[in-house]
Design an enzyme around this catalytic site. Structure first.
Site, PDB file in Angstrom:
ATOM      1  N   ASP A 161       0.829  -1.262  -0.020  1.00 22.83           N
ATOM      2  CA  ASP A 161      -0.074  -0.105  -0.049  1.00 22.83           C
ATOM      3  C   ASP A 161       0.823   1.304   0.097  1.00 22.83           C
ATOM      4  O   ASP A 161       0.799   2.052  -0.664  1.00 22.83           O
ATOM      5  CB  ASP A 161      -1.109   0.152   1.376  1.00 22.83           C
ATOM      6  CG  ASP A 161      -1.613  -1.502   1.528  1.00 22.83           C
ATOM      7  OD1 ASP A 161      -2.791  -1.538   0.646  1.00 22.83           O
ATOM      8  OD2 ASP A 161      -1.359  -2.234   2.129  1.00 22.83           O
ATOM      9  N   HIS A 189      -4.521  -3.556   6.128  1.00 21.23           N
ATOM     10  CA  HIS A 189      -4.082  -3.774   4.475  1.00 21.23           C
ATOM     11  C   HIS A 189      -5.345  -4.006   3.919  1.00 21.23           C
ATOM     12  O   HIS A 189      -5.842  -5.303   3.972  1.00 21.23           O
ATOM     13  CB  HIS A 189      -3.198  -4.620   4.552  1.00 21.23           C
ATOM     14  CG  HIS A 189      -3.331  -5.406   3.091  1.00 21.23           C
ATOM     15  ND1 HIS A 189      -2.622  -4.582   2.071  1.00 21.23           N
ATOM     16  CD2 HIS A 189      -3.482  -6.521   2.492  1.00 21.23           C
ATOM     17  CE1 HIS A 189      -2.981  -5.240   0.810  1.00 21.23           C
ATOM     18  NE2 HIS A 189      -3.478  -6.360   0.989  1.00 21.23           N
TER      19      HIS A 189
END
Ligand code: NAX
Length: 327
Positions: A161, A189
Protein backbone atom coordinates in the site's frame (compact mmCIF):
# COMPACT_ATOMS: atom_id res chain seq x y z
CA UNK A 1 32.04 -15.09 5.07
CA UNK A 2 28.82 -14.86 7.09
CA UNK A 3 27.00 -17.89 8.51
CA UNK A 4 23.74 -18.65 6.66
CA UNK A 5 20.43 -17.48 8.11
CA UNK A 6 17.23 -19.49 7.86
CA UNK A 7 14.27 -18.04 5.97
CA UNK A 8 10.95 -19.87 6.14
CA UNK A 9 8.37 -19.08 3.46
CA UNK A 10 4.83 -20.47 3.50
CA UNK A 11 2.66 -20.76 0.42
CA UNK A 12 5.94 -21.28 -1.39
CA UNK A 13 4.39 -22.80 -4.51
CA UNK A 14 1.90 -19.95 -4.94
CA UNK A 15 2.12 -16.89 -7.20
CA UNK A 16 3.76 -14.60 -4.66
CA UNK A 17 6.15 -17.39 -3.70
CA UNK A 18 7.24 -17.69 -7.31
CA UNK A 19 8.04 -13.98 -7.47
CA UNK A 20 9.68 -13.95 -4.03
CA UNK A 21 11.95 -16.94 -3.55
CA UNK A 22 14.39 -16.17 -6.37
CA UNK A 23 14.95 -12.67 -5.07
CA UNK A 24 15.56 -13.87 -1.51
CA UNK A 25 18.02 -16.45 -2.85
CA UNK A 26 19.86 -13.85 -4.94
CA UNK A 27 20.51 -11.67 -1.88
CA UNK A 28 18.08 -8.85 -2.59
CA UNK A 29 16.39 -9.20 0.80
CA UNK A 30 19.18 -9.72 3.32
CA UNK A 31 22.21 -8.47 1.42
CA UNK A 32 24.61 -9.69 -1.23
CA UNK A 33 26.95 -11.07 1.44
CA UNK A 34 24.35 -13.02 3.42
CA UNK A 35 23.92 -16.75 2.62
CA UNK A 36 20.39 -18.08 3.18
CA UNK A 37 18.75 -21.45 3.77
CA UNK A 38 15.18 -21.58 2.43
CA UNK A 39 12.71 -23.61 4.50
CA UNK A 40 9.62 -23.86 2.34
CA UNK A 41 6.16 -24.83 3.51
CA UNK A 42 3.21 -25.93 1.42
CA UNK A 43 0.02 -27.79 2.26
CA UNK A 44 0.35 -31.61 2.18
CA UNK A 45 -1.84 -31.81 -0.95
CA UNK A 46 0.03 -33.72 -3.67
CA UNK A 47 -0.44 -31.07 -6.32
CA UNK A 48 0.98 -28.35 -4.07
CA UNK A 49 3.93 -30.50 -3.01
CA UNK A 50 4.70 -31.35 -6.64
CA UNK A 51 4.52 -27.69 -7.63
CA UNK A 52 6.91 -26.94 -4.77
CA UNK A 53 9.34 -29.56 -6.11
CA UNK A 54 9.27 -27.80 -9.47
CA UNK A 55 10.04 -24.43 -7.88
CA UNK A 56 12.95 -26.01 -6.00
CA UNK A 57 14.33 -27.47 -9.23
CA UNK A 58 14.29 -23.99 -10.72
CA UNK A 59 15.98 -22.52 -7.64
CA UNK A 60 18.70 -25.16 -8.02
CA UNK A 61 19.06 -24.29 -11.68
CA UNK A 62 19.76 -20.66 -10.85
CA UNK A 63 22.95 -21.77 -9.05
CA UNK A 64 22.67 -18.83 -6.64
CA UNK A 65 25.99 -18.56 -4.77
CA UNK A 66 24.18 -17.31 -1.63
CA UNK A 67 21.69 -20.18 -1.50
CA UNK A 68 23.14 -22.47 1.16
CA UNK A 69 20.24 -24.94 1.35
CA UNK A 70 16.62 -25.58 0.35
CA UNK A 71 14.10 -27.65 2.29
CA UNK A 72 10.53 -28.61 1.34
CA UNK A 73 8.03 -29.22 4.13
CA UNK A 74 4.36 -29.86 4.75
CA UNK A 75 4.57 -29.49 8.55
CA UNK A 76 5.13 -26.05 10.10
CA UNK A 77 7.00 -27.64 13.03
CA UNK A 78 9.68 -28.69 10.57
CA UNK A 79 9.52 -25.67 8.28
CA UNK A 80 9.97 -23.20 11.16
CA UNK A 81 12.77 -25.07 12.97
CA UNK A 82 15.38 -22.50 14.10
CA UNK A 83 14.17 -20.05 11.49
CA UNK A 84 15.41 -16.45 11.72
CA UNK A 85 12.76 -15.03 9.37
CA UNK A 86 9.28 -16.33 8.62
CA UNK A 87 7.34 -14.96 5.66
CA UNK A 88 3.80 -16.21 6.07
CA UNK A 89 2.40 -15.88 2.56
CA UNK A 90 0.10 -18.91 2.32
CA UNK A 91 -3.48 -18.33 3.41
CA UNK A 92 -6.95 -19.53 2.66
CA UNK A 93 -8.48 -17.48 -0.17
CA UNK A 94 -12.17 -16.67 -0.19
CA UNK A 95 -13.96 -19.46 -2.05
CA UNK A 96 -17.36 -19.30 -3.76
CA UNK A 97 -20.17 -18.74 -1.29
CA UNK A 98 -17.73 -18.28 1.59
CA UNK A 99 -18.86 -15.70 4.12
CA UNK A 100 -16.45 -13.28 5.71
CA UNK A 101 -16.80 -15.12 9.03
CA UNK A 102 -15.88 -18.44 7.36
CA UNK A 103 -12.82 -16.81 5.81
CA UNK A 104 -11.72 -15.42 9.16
CA UNK A 105 -12.26 -18.78 10.84
CA UNK A 106 -10.34 -20.74 8.18
CA UNK A 107 -7.41 -18.36 8.46
CA UNK A 108 -7.58 -18.27 12.24
CA UNK A 109 -7.00 -22.01 12.19
CA UNK A 110 -3.95 -21.70 9.89
CA UNK A 111 -2.37 -18.83 11.80
CA UNK A 112 -3.05 -20.32 15.24
CA UNK A 113 -1.23 -23.49 14.17
CA UNK A 114 1.62 -21.55 12.57
CA UNK A 115 1.97 -19.23 15.58
CA UNK A 116 2.18 -22.24 17.89
CA UNK A 117 4.77 -23.87 15.65
CA UNK A 118 6.89 -20.71 15.60
CA UNK A 119 6.56 -20.53 19.38
CA UNK A 120 7.78 -24.11 19.70
CA UNK A 121 10.69 -24.27 17.26
CA UNK A 122 11.72 -20.95 15.67
CA UNK A 123 14.73 -18.84 16.67
CA UNK A 124 13.82 -16.85 19.80
CA UNK A 125 14.42 -13.72 17.71
CA UNK A 126 12.45 -14.76 14.66
CA UNK A 127 11.14 -11.84 12.61
CA UNK A 128 7.72 -12.64 11.21
CA UNK A 129 6.01 -10.96 8.24
CA UNK A 130 2.43 -11.92 7.46
CA UNK A 131 1.40 -11.37 3.83
CA UNK A 132 -1.56 -13.78 3.64
CA UNK A 133 -4.90 -12.03 4.02
CA UNK A 134 -6.47 -10.76 6.19
CA UNK A 135 -2.83 -9.90 6.94
CA UNK A 136 -3.18 -7.70 10.04
CA UNK A 137 -5.57 -10.06 11.78
CA UNK A 138 -3.56 -13.12 10.77
CA UNK A 139 -0.45 -11.50 12.28
CA UNK A 140 -2.42 -10.76 15.46
CA UNK A 141 -3.53 -14.39 15.68
CA UNK A 142 -0.01 -15.74 15.13
CA UNK A 143 1.35 -13.33 17.74
CA UNK A 144 -1.29 -14.36 20.30
CA UNK A 145 -0.49 -18.02 19.59
CA UNK A 146 3.22 -17.50 20.29
CA UNK A 147 3.42 -16.21 23.88
CA UNK A 148 7.11 -17.09 24.29
CA UNK A 149 8.25 -14.95 21.38
CA UNK A 150 8.49 -11.13 21.45
CA UNK A 151 5.11 -9.75 20.32
CA UNK A 152 6.90 -6.92 18.51
CA UNK A 153 8.41 -9.44 16.09
CA UNK A 154 5.01 -10.18 14.51
CA UNK A 155 4.30 -7.79 11.66
CA UNK A 156 1.88 -7.48 8.74
CA UNK A 157 2.55 -6.21 5.26
CA UNK A 158 1.38 -2.65 4.55
CA UNK A 159 4.37 -1.97 2.32
CA UNK A 160 2.54 -2.70 -0.90
CA UNK A 161 0.00 0.00 0.00
CA UNK A 162 2.88 2.33 0.88
CA UNK A 163 4.63 1.68 -2.44
CA UNK A 164 1.38 2.10 -4.36
CA UNK A 165 0.83 5.46 -2.66
CA UNK A 166 4.39 6.56 -3.43
CA UNK A 167 3.96 5.71 -7.08
CA UNK A 168 0.68 7.66 -7.35
CA UNK A 169 2.24 10.69 -5.64
CA UNK A 170 5.31 10.64 -7.86
CA UNK A 171 3.05 10.67 -10.92
CA UNK A 172 0.89 13.45 -9.49
CA UNK A 173 3.83 15.69 -8.62
CA UNK A 174 5.94 14.80 -11.66
CA UNK A 175 8.80 13.66 -9.45
CA UNK A 176 10.57 10.35 -8.84
CA UNK A 177 9.45 7.79 -6.24
CA UNK A 178 13.00 7.75 -4.94
CA UNK A 179 12.71 11.41 -4.01
CA UNK A 180 9.68 10.88 -1.76
CA UNK A 181 10.18 10.85 2.01
CA UNK A 182 7.93 10.68 5.08
CA UNK A 183 4.96 8.96 3.52
CA UNK A 184 2.90 6.51 5.55
CA UNK A 185 -0.17 4.31 5.46
CA UNK A 186 -2.21 3.88 8.64
CA UNK A 187 -4.31 0.88 9.58
CA UNK A 188 -5.51 -2.28 7.93
CA UNK A 189 -4.24 -3.79 4.68
CA UNK A 190 -7.63 -3.35 3.04
CA UNK A 191 -9.43 -0.63 1.11
CA UNK A 192 -9.95 1.19 4.44
CA UNK A 193 -6.22 1.88 4.82
CA UNK A 194 -5.35 5.57 5.12
CA UNK A 195 -2.45 6.66 2.93
CA UNK A 196 -1.27 9.92 4.47
CA UNK A 197 0.98 12.35 2.57
CA UNK A 198 0.51 15.33 4.91
CA UNK A 199 4.12 15.03 6.13
CA UNK A 200 5.57 13.76 2.88
CA UNK A 201 8.12 15.60 0.79
CA UNK A 202 9.50 15.13 -2.70
CA UNK A 203 12.89 16.69 -3.42
CA UNK A 204 12.45 18.37 -0.04
CA UNK A 205 9.17 20.11 -0.99
CA UNK A 206 5.89 19.44 0.80
CA UNK A 207 3.70 17.13 -1.30
CA UNK A 208 0.60 18.50 0.40
CA UNK A 209 1.53 22.02 -0.77
CA UNK A 210 2.43 20.83 -4.27
CA UNK A 211 -0.84 18.93 -4.67
CA UNK A 212 -2.93 21.44 -2.75
CA UNK A 213 -6.17 19.62 -3.54
CA UNK A 214 -8.08 17.91 -0.74
CA UNK A 215 -10.78 16.82 -3.19
CA UNK A 216 -8.14 14.90 -5.19
CA UNK A 217 -6.88 13.37 -1.94
CA UNK A 218 -10.31 12.19 -0.79
CA UNK A 219 -11.94 11.34 -4.13
CA UNK A 220 -9.07 10.15 -6.32
CA UNK A 221 -5.89 9.34 -4.44
CA UNK A 222 -7.29 7.36 -1.51
CA UNK A 223 -9.74 5.27 -3.59
CA UNK A 224 -7.04 4.60 -6.21
CA UNK A 225 -4.60 3.27 -3.62
CA UNK A 226 -7.33 1.48 -1.65
CA UNK A 227 -8.77 -0.29 -4.69
CA UNK A 228 -5.50 -0.93 -6.51
CA UNK A 229 -5.59 -4.65 -5.69
CA UNK A 230 -9.03 -4.98 -7.28
CA UNK A 231 -7.90 -2.97 -10.33
CA UNK A 232 -5.02 -5.39 -10.85
CA UNK A 233 -7.32 -8.41 -10.58
CA UNK A 234 -9.65 -6.81 -13.12
CA UNK A 235 -6.78 -6.17 -15.54
CA UNK A 236 -4.65 -9.28 -15.08
CA UNK A 237 -7.23 -11.85 -14.05
CA UNK A 238 -4.94 -12.65 -11.12
CA UNK A 239 -4.10 -10.80 -7.93
CA UNK A 240 -0.91 -8.78 -7.49
CA UNK A 241 2.04 -11.10 -7.12
CA UNK A 242 5.32 -9.53 -8.26
CA UNK A 243 4.51 -6.22 -6.58
CA UNK A 244 3.46 -8.05 -3.41
CA UNK A 245 6.69 -10.07 -3.40
CA UNK A 246 8.64 -6.85 -3.98
CA UNK A 247 6.94 -5.23 -1.00
CA UNK A 248 7.76 -8.24 1.19
CA UNK A 249 11.43 -7.91 0.17
CA UNK A 250 11.34 -4.17 0.98
CA UNK A 251 9.68 -4.80 4.37
CA UNK A 252 12.17 -7.41 5.58
CA UNK A 253 15.21 -5.69 4.03
CA UNK A 254 14.45 -2.41 5.78
CA UNK A 255 13.66 -4.17 9.07
CA UNK A 256 16.85 -6.24 8.97
CA UNK A 257 19.28 -3.76 7.42
CA UNK A 258 17.84 -0.40 8.55
CA UNK A 259 15.95 2.45 6.88
CA UNK A 260 18.77 4.97 7.44
CA UNK A 261 16.48 7.44 9.12
CA UNK A 262 13.75 7.25 6.46
CA UNK A 263 10.14 6.41 7.27
CA UNK A 264 8.69 3.14 6.04
CA UNK A 265 5.28 1.63 6.76
CA UNK A 266 4.93 -1.59 8.72
CA UNK A 267 1.90 -3.25 10.28
CA UNK A 268 3.02 -3.71 13.89
CA UNK A 269 1.32 -4.40 17.22
CA UNK A 270 0.35 -1.15 18.89
CA UNK A 271 1.53 -0.19 22.35
CA UNK A 272 -1.13 2.47 22.48
CA UNK A 273 0.47 4.89 20.02
CA UNK A 274 -2.00 7.34 18.47
CA UNK A 275 -4.79 5.89 20.60
CA UNK A 276 -4.71 2.53 18.84
CA UNK A 277 -5.50 -0.10 21.48
CA UNK A 278 -2.61 -2.31 22.56
CA UNK A 279 -1.85 -5.36 20.40
CA UNK A 280 -3.92 -4.28 17.40
CA UNK A 281 -1.65 -4.88 14.40
CA UNK A 282 -1.84 -1.51 12.65
CA UNK A 283 -0.01 0.23 9.84
CA UNK A 284 2.25 2.93 11.32
CA UNK A 285 5.14 5.05 10.11
CA UNK A 286 8.33 3.51 11.48
CA UNK A 287 12.07 3.96 11.24
CA UNK A 288 14.34 0.95 11.57
CA UNK A 289 17.83 0.47 12.93
CA UNK A 290 19.88 -2.49 14.19
CA UNK A 291 17.08 -4.94 13.40
CA UNK A 292 14.46 -3.02 15.40
CA UNK A 293 11.65 -0.76 14.26
CA UNK A 294 10.44 2.32 16.10
CA UNK A 295 7.03 3.92 15.56
CA UNK A 296 7.33 7.59 14.60
CA UNK A 297 5.53 9.38 17.41
CA UNK A 298 4.14 12.84 18.00
CA UNK A 299 2.59 13.45 14.57
CA UNK A 300 -0.40 15.72 14.51
CA UNK A 301 -3.63 13.98 13.57
CA UNK A 302 -6.15 16.39 12.05
CA UNK A 303 -9.91 15.79 11.88
CA UNK A 304 -9.90 14.22 8.40
CA UNK A 305 -7.06 11.87 9.36
CA UNK A 306 -8.65 10.95 12.67
CA UNK A 307 -11.85 9.98 10.91
CA UNK A 308 -9.92 7.85 8.41
CA UNK A 309 -7.93 6.18 11.20
CA UNK A 310 -11.10 5.50 13.19
CA UNK A 311 -12.66 3.81 10.19
CA UNK A 312 -9.79 1.44 9.50
CA UNK A 313 -9.41 0.76 13.24
CA UNK A 314 -13.11 -0.12 13.53
CA UNK A 315 -12.71 -2.62 10.70
CA UNK A 316 -9.72 -4.24 12.42
CA UNK A 317 -11.54 -4.41 15.73
CA UNK A 318 -14.44 -6.10 13.95
CA UNK A 319 -12.06 -8.71 12.50
CA UNK A 320 -10.46 -9.21 15.90
CA UNK A 321 -13.85 -9.67 17.55
CA UNK A 322 -14.69 -12.20 14.84
CA UNK A 323 -11.80 -14.46 15.85
CA UNK A 324 -11.70 -13.87 19.61
CA UNK A 325 -13.52 -17.09 20.44
CA UNK A 326 -11.04 -19.09 18.32
CA UNK A 327 -7.90 -17.99 20.18
P1 NAX B 1 -1.78 -18.34 -4.27
O1 NAX B 1 -3.11 -18.96 -4.09
O2 NAX B 1 -1.15 -18.28 -5.62
O3 NAX B 1 -0.74 -19.12 -3.34
C1 NAX B 1 -0.99 -19.39 -1.99
C2 NAX B 1 -0.27 -20.69 -1.67
O4 NAX B 1 -0.38 -20.89 -0.27
C3 NAX B 1 -0.88 -21.90 -2.36
O5 NAX B 1 0.14 -22.60 -3.06
C4 NAX B 1 -1.44 -22.72 -1.19
O6 NAX B 1 -1.31 -24.12 -1.39
C5 NAX B 1 -0.56 -22.26 -0.04
N1 NAX B 1 -1.15 -22.43 1.29
C6 NAX B 1 -2.44 -22.28 1.66
N2 NAX B 1 -2.58 -22.56 2.96
C7 NAX B 1 -1.36 -22.88 3.43
C8 NAX B 1 -0.88 -23.29 4.68
N3 NAX B 1 -1.69 -23.43 5.73
N4 NAX B 1 0.45 -23.54 4.81
C9 NAX B 1 1.27 -23.42 3.78
N5 NAX B 1 0.87 -23.05 2.54
C10 NAX B 1 -0.43 -22.78 2.37
O7 NAX B 1 -1.87 -16.91 -3.60
P2 NAX B 1 -0.88 -15.67 -3.74
O8 NAX B 1 -1.29 -14.85 -4.90
O9 NAX B 1 0.52 -16.14 -3.67
O10 NAX B 1 -1.27 -14.84 -2.44
C11 NAX B 1 -0.99 -15.30 -1.15
C12 NAX B 1 -1.66 -14.45 -0.09
O11 NAX B 1 -1.20 -13.11 -0.13
C13 NAX B 1 -3.19 -14.36 -0.25
O12 NAX B 1 -3.78 -14.53 1.03
C14 NAX B 1 -3.40 -12.94 -0.73
O13 NAX B 1 -4.68 -12.45 -0.38
C15 NAX B 1 -2.30 -12.23 0.01
N6 NAX B 1 -1.91 -10.89 -0.48
C16 NAX B 1 -1.54 -9.98 0.43
C17 NAX B 1 -1.07 -8.71 0.08
C18 NAX B 1 -0.64 -7.72 1.11
O14 NAX B 1 -0.32 -6.60 0.73
N7 NAX B 1 -0.62 -8.02 2.42
C19 NAX B 1 -1.04 -8.31 -1.33
C20 NAX B 1 -1.03 -9.43 -2.30
C21 NAX B 1 -1.87 -10.62 -1.92
O15 NAX B 1 -3.19 -10.40 -2.36
Amino acid sequence: SKAPVRVAVTGAAGQIGYALLFRIASGEMLGKDQPVILQLLEIPDEKAQNALKGVIMELEDCAFPLLAGIEAHSDPLQAFKDTDYALLVGARPRGPGMERADLLAANAQIFTAQGKALNAVASRNVKVLVVGNPANTNAYIAMKSAPDLPAKNFTAMLRLDHNRAASQLAAKTGTKVGDIRKLTVWGNHSPTMYADYRFATTNGKSIKDLVNDQVWNADTFLPTVGKRGAAIIAARGLSSAASAANAAIDHIRDWALGSKGEWVTMGVPSNGEYGIPKDIVFGFPVTTENGEYKIVEGLEIDAFSQEAINKTLAELQGEQDGVKHLL
